[in-house]
Design an enzyme around this catalytic site. Structure first.
Site, PDB file in Angstrom:
ATOM      1  N   GLU A 125     -10.790  12.359   3.561  1.00 58.49           N
ATOM      2  CA  GLU A 125     -11.133  12.011   2.179  1.00 58.49           C
ATOM      3  C   GLU A 125     -12.593  12.357   1.888  1.00 58.49           C
ATOM      4  O   GLU A 125     -13.417  12.447   2.812  1.00 58.49           O
ATOM      5  CB  GLU A 125     -10.911  10.486   2.011  1.00 58.49           C
ATOM      6  CG  GLU A 125     -11.222   9.968   0.620  1.00 58.49           C
ATOM      7  CD  GLU A 125     -10.716   8.541   0.390  1.00 58.49           C
ATOM      8  OE1 GLU A 125     -10.340   7.858   1.357  1.00 58.49           O
ATOM      9  OE2 GLU A 125     -10.709   8.122  -0.788  1.00 58.49           O
ATOM     10  N   ASN A 147      -2.289   7.564  -5.492  1.00 57.28           N
ATOM     11  CA  ASN A 147      -2.581   6.850  -4.243  1.00 57.28           C
ATOM     12  C   ASN A 147      -2.806   5.379  -4.558  1.00 57.28           C
ATOM     13  O   ASN A 147      -3.532   5.048  -5.509  1.00 57.28           O
ATOM     14  CB  ASN A 147      -3.857   7.430  -3.610  1.00 57.28           C
ATOM     15  CG  ASN A 147      -4.381   6.571  -2.466  1.00 57.28           C
ATOM     16  OD1 ASN A 147      -3.815   6.574  -1.377  1.00 57.28           O
ATOM     17  ND2 ASN A 147      -5.444   5.820  -2.723  1.00 57.28           N
ATOM     18  N   GLU A 148      -2.200   4.523  -3.783  1.00 51.19           N
ATOM     19  CA  GLU A 148      -2.376   3.069  -3.958  1.00 51.19           C
ATOM     20  C   GLU A 148      -2.371   2.702  -5.448  1.00 51.19           C
ATOM     21  O   GLU A 148      -3.316   2.087  -5.963  1.00 51.19           O
ATOM     22  CB  GLU A 148      -3.644   2.574  -3.240  1.00 51.19           C
ATOM     23  CG  GLU A 148      -3.534   2.767  -1.731  1.00 51.19           C
ATOM     24  CD  GLU A 148      -4.590   2.046  -0.891  1.00 51.19           C
ATOM     25  OE1 GLU A 148      -5.543   1.489  -1.451  1.00 51.19           O
ATOM     26  OE2 GLU A 148      -4.430   2.050   0.346  1.00 51.19           O
ATOM     27  N   TYR A 154      -3.308  -0.900   7.637  1.00 48.87           N
ATOM     28  CA  TYR A 154      -4.462  -0.819   8.530  1.00 48.87           C
ATOM     29  C   TYR A 154      -4.454  -1.991   9.500  1.00 48.87           C
ATOM     30  O   TYR A 154      -4.050  -3.101   9.141  1.00 48.87           O
ATOM     31  CB  TYR A 154      -5.761  -0.839   7.715  1.00 48.87           C
ATOM     32  CG  TYR A 154      -6.035   0.480   7.006  1.00 48.87           C
ATOM     33  CD1 TYR A 154      -6.614   1.536   7.700  1.00 48.87           C
ATOM     34  CD2 TYR A 154      -5.707   0.671   5.668  1.00 48.87           C
ATOM     35  CE1 TYR A 154      -6.866   2.749   7.074  1.00 48.87           C
ATOM     36  CE2 TYR A 154      -5.953   1.883   5.035  1.00 48.87           C
ATOM     37  CZ  TYR A 154      -6.545   2.919   5.753  1.00 48.87           C
ATOM     38  OH  TYR A 154      -6.783   4.118   5.136  1.00 48.87           O
ATOM     39  N   GLU A 193      -1.559   6.392   5.450  1.00 48.06           N
ATOM     40  CA  GLU A 193      -2.833   5.807   5.865  1.00 48.06           C
ATOM     41  C   GLU A 193      -2.533   4.734   6.901  1.00 48.06           C
ATOM     42  O   GLU A 193      -1.820   3.763   6.615  1.00 48.06           O
ATOM     43  CB  GLU A 193      -3.599   5.202   4.681  1.00 48.06           C
ATOM     44  CG  GLU A 193      -4.164   6.267   3.752  1.00 48.06           C
ATOM     45  CD  GLU A 193      -5.080   5.725   2.675  1.00 48.06           C
ATOM     46  OE1 GLU A 193      -5.716   4.668   2.880  1.00 48.06           O
ATOM     47  OE2 GLU A 193      -5.155   6.372   1.619  1.00 48.06           O
ATOM     48  N   GLN A 219      -9.434   8.171   9.533  1.00 46.26           N
ATOM     49  CA  GLN A 219      -9.499   9.504   8.954  1.00 46.26           C
ATOM     50  C   GLN A 219     -10.055  10.473  10.001  1.00 46.26           C
ATOM     51  O   GLN A 219     -10.624  10.026  10.984  1.00 46.26           O
ATOM     52  CB  GLN A 219     -10.371   9.498   7.722  1.00 46.26           C
ATOM     53  CG  GLN A 219      -9.854   8.576   6.624  1.00 46.26           C
ATOM     54  CD  GLN A 219     -10.557   8.801   5.282  1.00 46.26           C
ATOM     55  OE1 GLN A 219     -11.375   9.697   5.116  1.00 46.26           O
ATOM     56  NE2 GLN A 219     -10.224   7.944   4.304  1.00 46.26           N
TER      57      GLN A 219
END
Ligand code: AHR
Length: 494
Positions: free
Chosen positions: A24, A171-172, A239, A296, A345
């Site tokens: 990103e 995204n999200e 996450y 992610e 990432q």
């Protein structure tokens, strides 16, 4: 402890894209980490760091997601094409409020994918963009003939289409991508998808809807029910955060035994999430097989002391290696559901493969796990059973062993195993009818204290070594996994 390998039963082929990555416009991932520009004293090819690209190339990265993350829903792709000196400057409002001058854009990213030999996965702007803008980006990238966008691409120096297959519709969307409710987003996904066109029959698009946060099963159900016909997959973000609050996530290198076990327990939760979101996708859209894209995942700790809190720079230890190992094992074991995954990432951000400091670079323990696991890409998953014991610390319990296995096109088996105990070694007895006393079994081992990590002064403190002490007999081999270790065994039949 016995591990049984059963090649007669399989969940299917392990999609190569499970070994995907994410980069990103955030902190020092793109700028400094990957892109230094053609005039940099740091050795580069067309502006991309030679050291980093050559290390990443070794991982056989199948697919790379870009430009965000949250950045994607503030990104206007036209700002990043054309002469660099004329590109617009914006503020990266999500990540540190830094100035983004767009010197790295579509063409530079596609050059990165060319150098890595991977597919591109573009995350398009739904939150603050328009249908027309997104549709134009697809036309710009993929239209082979004459059209306004294809002509613009040619004017910017690229004759042939890029043929980008993977497109994320926002995204999200439940958060930084627009704070939407699932019904609203699902309708938008239908609308956007309608105008994201394939420009020739050989290059169909693969459209990924913005998916749920962790266990928001209602989101997945509604998106699949409402937009299922217009999309190919739904994403999931999860996450591993050891702390209970985002303000106190825990440090990357200094952690208690309890935090170590909390981290592993939380990483193991991926199994439940993948299974349940997968079940919902199958139920909500029975006529079309929708894939799950975990685009992610990884550890998220407090940033390294003294670094910009908006840059998400964290160190990476053997604890991260175990998180990578169990996550990849889970994706392998659920390869009938998970069609892609992208660790967050690639460089200098969150659970990175590579860290850089000026011209220096180091490989993290997580990098080595991806290297040791790469033989699973495109292989046939095979059923495994591991006899485990339960390790408990405070409120947290985890099994001591975690495994997955596959069979490659050449008939070789790959068994990957993690010993999650921080103190006890695990003697293994691996059983399978396809093993004979003449089978060649080799092993690669990554081990160290839970907090062991590489630094710019000691870049090889944690690195894989060849395993010793493997004994092969008919239908079995034995080996010992040290405490806190990851191993990859390659088993060539006789
Ligand atoms: O990976 C960092 C951020 O985490 C991404 O930008 C966002 O999608 C997620 O919340």
């Amino acid at each position: 402890m016995r591990i049984i390998l059963n090649p007669n039963r399989s969940a299917g082929t392990i999609n190569r894209n499970i070994y995907g990555h994410f980069s990103e416009h955030l902190g020092r991932c793109i700028y400094e980490g990957l892109w230094v520009g053609p005039d940099s004293p740091i050795p580069n090819e067309n502006g991309l760091r030679r050291d980093v690209v050559s290390a990443l190339k070794k991982l056989n990265i199948p697919v790379l997601r870009w430009p965000g993350g949250c950045f994607a829903d503030t990104y206007h792709w036209r700002d990043g094409v054309g002469p660099v000196s004329e590109r617009k400057t914006i503020v990266n409002t999500n990540w540190g409020g830094v100035t983004e001058d767009n010197r790295f854009g579509t063409h530079e990213f596609m050059e990165l994918c060319r150098q890595l030999g991977c597919e591109a996965y573009f995350s398009g702007n739904v939150g603050s963009g328009t249908v027309q803008e997104f549709s134009d980006w697809v036309e710009y990238c993929n239209m082979p003939g004459k059209s306004p966008m294809a002509d613009l691409r040619r004017a910017n120096g690229r004759e042939e289409p890029f043929n980008v297959k993977y497109w994320g519709i926002g995204n999200e969307a439940w958060g930084c991508g627009g704070n939407m409710r699932p019904e609203r987003y699902a309708d938008l996904a239908r609308q956007y998808s309608t105008y994201l066109r394939a420009y020739d029959k050989e290059h169909k698009l693969f459209k990924i809807a913005s998916g749920a946060n962790v266990d928001d099963y209602e989101w997945t159900r509604k998106v699949a029910e409402i937009a299922g016909r217009q999309i190919d997959a739904v994403s999931l973000h999860y996450y591993t955060v050891p702390g209970d609050e985002w303000e106190h996530k825990g440090a990357a290198t200094e952690f208690s035994r309890e935090e170590y076990f909390a981290t592993l327990r939380k990483a193991l939760r991926m199994k439940e999430l993948v299974a349940e979101h997968g079940r919902i996708l199958r139920k909500a859209s029975p006529k079309k097989k929708l894939g799950l894209v975990v685009d992610e995942w990884g550890t998220w700790f407090d940033v390294e002391p003294g670094t910009n809190p908006g840059f998400l720079y964290q160190q990476n230890t053997m604890r991260d290696a175990l998180v990578a190992a169990v996550s990849l094992n889970i994706f392998n074991n659920h390869c009938d559901t998970v069609v892609m995954a992208n660790i967050a990432q690639t460089v200098n951000v969150l659970q990175a493969m590579v860290l850089t400091e000026g011209p220096k670079m180091l490989l993290t323990p997580t990098y080595h796990v991806f290297d040791m696991y790469k033989g699973h890409q495109g292989a046939r998953e095979i059923e495994t059973y591991a006899e485990t014991s339960l390790l408990t610390c405070g409120d947290w319990s985890v099994p001591n062993l975690h495994v997955s296995a596959s069979e490659g096109a050449d008939g070789k088996l790959l068994l990957t195993a993690a010993n999650l105990s921080d103190t006890e070694e695990a003697p293994l007895e691996v059983l399978s009818d396809v093993i004979s006393a003449k089978s060649a079994v080799t092993g690669t081992l990554l081990t160290g204290r839970p907090a062991a990590h590489n630094t710019f002064d000691k870049p090889d403190a944690v690195k894989p070594v060849t395993m010793t002490g493997i004994r092969v007999e008919d239908r079995r081999f034995t080996a010992t996994l040290p405490a806190c270790s990851v191993a990859a065994f390659e088993i060539a039949r006789e």
